[in-house]
Design an enzyme around this catalytic site. Sequence first.
Site, mmCIF file in Angstrom:
data_model
loop_
_atom_site.group_PDB
_atom_site.id
_atom_site.type_symbol
_atom_site.label_atom_id
_atom_site.label_comp_id
_atom_site.label_asym_id
_atom_site.label_seq_id
_atom_site.Cartn_x
_atom_site.Cartn_y
_atom_site.Cartn_z
ATOM 1 N NE ARG A 30 -3.598 -2.307 2.911
ATOM 2 C CZ ARG A 30 -3.185 -3.484 3.391
ATOM 3 N NH1 ARG A 30 -2.088 -3.601 3.923
ATOM 4 N NH2 ARG A 30 -4.105 -4.322 3.493
ATOM 5 C CE LYS A 71 -6.111 -0.860 5.101
ATOM 6 N NZ LYS A 71 -7.466 -1.014 4.563
ATOM 7 C CG HIS A 88 -5.413 0.582 -3.791
ATOM 8 N ND1 HIS A 88 -4.748 0.222 -2.791
ATOM 9 C CD2 HIS A 88 -6.683 -0.202 -3.964
ATOM 10 C CE1 HIS A 88 -5.695 -0.815 -2.134
ATOM 11 N NE2 HIS A 88 -6.599 -1.058 -3.029
ATOM 12 C CG HIS A 110 -5.898 -8.615 1.193
ATOM 13 N ND1 HIS A 110 -6.117 -9.115 0.212
ATOM 14 C CD2 HIS A 110 -5.678 -7.320 1.376
ATOM 15 C CE1 HIS A 110 -6.207 -8.168 -0.845
ATOM 16 N NE2 HIS A 110 -5.798 -6.886 -0.162
ATOM 17 C CE1 TYR A 142 -6.287 -6.908 -6.499
ATOM 18 C CE2 TYR A 142 -6.319 -8.389 -4.595
ATOM 19 C CZ TYR A 142 -6.202 -7.178 -5.273
ATOM 20 O OH TYR A 142 -6.022 -6.087 -4.549
ATOM 21 N NE ARG A 178 -3.300 -3.545 -1.453
ATOM 22 C CZ ARG A 178 -2.589 -4.475 -0.466
ATOM 23 N NH1 ARG A 178 -1.214 -4.472 -0.326
ATOM 24 N NH2 ARG A 178 -3.335 -5.010 0.396
#
Length: 299
Positions: A150, A174, A245, A271, A280, A248
């Site tokens: 990210r 995150k 993004h 994730h 994806y 990414r």
Amino acid sequence: MARTLGDYERHLVSERDLTSHTVRAYTGDIASMLAHAAKLGHQDVTGVDLRTLRSWLAKQQSMGKSRTTIARRATAVRVFTAWLARTERSASDAGKLLASPKAHKTLPDVLRADEAKDLVEQAAALADDDSPVGVRDVAILELMYATGIRVGELTGLDIDDVDFDRNVIRVLGKGRKERTVPFGQPAAAALKRWIDRARPAIEQEGAGPALFLGTRGKRIDQRAVRTLVHKRIADVDGAPDIGPHGLRHTAATHLLEGGADLRTVQELLGHASMATTQIYTHVTTERLRSAYRQAHPRA
């Protein structure tokens, strides 16, 4: 209500260790809901019930908010009401039964493999004059495409986070979750050129250990990275206008098309849920269908 919102913000920062962007988004949603509750006559959070929450979501819809936005705000409220109940600020969890519309799953724009190659090669050609900013841009593009990290993770990298012996970077994602992500030789070469030759030329006092620096010689910010990605991609003929993004998404798509399994891609991207990574598979399937329609005579 204001005092409770302040307590909740401190909880998000100190206990959940969320990023400042996420905290602002969560508290903004909750502040909106509490303002709506106050207009309905509730003077404190104990009066916030399921009917109030549904009324607030209905207002969001009447204001033309998208299903994705409404779904996100409903999630924010459910997390908040669960915290109220857990900390005994409310007798029950009003948001436990709150339903929300399912957000639309849109297929992200991605670069083709040849477009991704053109992106980094054209940036490298422009950096042949050894300008520090040009060398930096190549390193950023190579690393983002190689790793799929990210933009916030990229700007937070320090020099010590790069391990050239193993060709991996240590990323703080995150929720402050740390992961290790590999990169290839092109990214390694671009990074070494930046660190050894270009970075010292623009480094200023206060730069600290930051891996990437802005034009003023201090840690680069996310806005500058977004600007350079859009600018460089505009130089690629026929490429969609994507930002960091989008790179990414591109990295993840190319990994899957190259044979990587979903679990591996999930770990590389950081994730928390496999469901996030599964979008994806839709991208790659849609691209297969598009190729089939163009190539098969009876498609």
